[in-house]
Design a protein around this motif. Sequence first.
Motif, PDB file in Angstrom:
ATOM      1  N   GLY A  85       0.736  -1.268   0.316  1.00  0.00           N
ATOM      2  CA  GLY A  85      -0.330   0.472   0.219  1.00  0.00           C
ATOM      3  C   GLY A  85       0.793   1.363  -0.012  1.00  0.00           C
ATOM      4  N   LEU A  86       2.291   0.977  -0.781  1.00  0.00           N
ATOM      5  CA  LEU A  86       2.834   2.496  -0.090  1.00  0.00           C
ATOM      6  C   LEU A  86       3.281   2.737   0.691  1.00  0.00           C
ATOM      7  N   GLY A  87       3.339   1.624   1.707  1.00  0.00           N
ATOM      8  CA  GLY A  87       3.878   1.947   3.169  1.00  0.00           C
ATOM      9  C   GLY A  87       5.151   2.203   2.986  1.00  0.00           C
ATOM     10  N   ASN A  88       6.013   2.126   2.392  1.00  0.00           N
ATOM     11  CA  ASN A  88       7.384   3.256   2.867  1.00  0.00           C
ATOM     12  C   ASN A  88       7.471   4.353   2.853  1.00  0.00           C
ATOM     13  N   LYS A  89       6.476   5.201   1.135  1.00  0.00           N
ATOM     14  CA  LYS A  89       6.814   6.529   1.312  1.00  0.00           C
ATOM     15  C   LYS A  89       5.981   6.552   3.517  1.00  0.00           C
ATOM     16  N   PHE A  90       4.334   6.431   3.602  1.00  0.00           N
ATOM     17  CA  PHE A  90       3.478   6.270   3.971  1.00  0.00           C
ATOM     18  C   PHE A  90       4.416   6.974   5.449  1.00  0.00           C
ATOM     19  N   LEU A  91       5.223   5.819   5.791  1.00  0.00           N
ATOM     20  CA  LEU A  91       6.694   5.320   6.866  1.00  0.00           C
ATOM     21  C   LEU A  91       7.383   6.946   6.949  1.00  0.00           C
TER      22      LEU A  91
END
Length: 365
Positions: A85-91
């Motif tokens: 879910g594009l998690g790295n960017k959000f983190l």
Amino acid sequence: MALSVGIVGLPNVGKSTFFNAITNCSAEAQNYPFCTIEPNTGIVPIPDTRLDVLAKMSDSEKVVPAVITFTDIAGLVKGASKGEGLGNKFLAHIREVSAIAHVVRCFENENIVHVSGKINPLDDIEVVNTELILADLEMADKMHANCARQVRAGADQEAKDRFAFLSRIKEALSKGQPVRALAISSEENVLMRSMNFLTDKKVIYVANVSEAMLGKSSPHLDAVKAHAEKEGDAFAVICAKIEEEISKLNREEKADFLIELGIAESGLDVIGKKCFTLLGLQTYLTTGLKETRAWTIHKGDTAPKAAGVIHTDFEKGFIRANIVSYDDLVKLGSMKEARENGLLRQEGKEYVMRDGDVVEFLFNV
């Protein structure tokens, strides 16, 4: 001093609706996951009735409140720490904020889909917290391995202390515990400043309820509150939809609406104050014909450091501070009366500021 709070949570829990409300902006809030890709940021004032009183007293041209920056971060999902879910960017966006407002859905609405297909606040909390812990564990592993190489190469005592501290952090994270749950020494606290663990950030759990449930209890709400208390985190209740309505009203209309709803304060008021407490912040006040303003500082800051928030020259050339408490000033009606009654104090470089101090700094550069 900027206070930055990241709004996080699973998709479709009300994050963007709440963000729209508190900033009166137009962050997109749609009924599908990942509608928020880039973080929306808004700067909003923190209501402080003391400012209006002082402004009237000083006949100030304008009032400048303290502000809080809210960042609406896209919804996390299971696997975010691995890029789902594009998690790295959000983190990465979460790493940039001072504190976390974790919005948790505590309302039922069959027309608003839930990413897991059911409403279970504790499960939602576990998904988000697990992803933050996993991301921290990956970072801790890398830092720990680097320190291990330094220690083997005969590093100094600081590197050894850092290695030992990272070992404790790794152990806690491996057990599913956030970094902020660790009891750390003053020496370890110094080491922590150079690290930026997601789970070290202060958290306020924001339970989002329906309008019908506002002011009432429910199993979902009780579960979130109990979890926050158990973890030593803050807790607040909002109805994002009502907050959105409130944001469109002027001050008088807002006051009447809150009375009608039986609510003492809006969600922004509550969360802003709790975030101040979480981060150990307070405000001091200045007032005059040009403006009345609230300045944000850390609790424990001395007068010169507080002066530096206005301008670095104020701190460098600090001479003294003329201070009267807000309550004393309002009671007496003017700085002149405060001085004549011996309540306007002259404080030096060692003075520790108090919330509500009304200040005039004297400096020389």
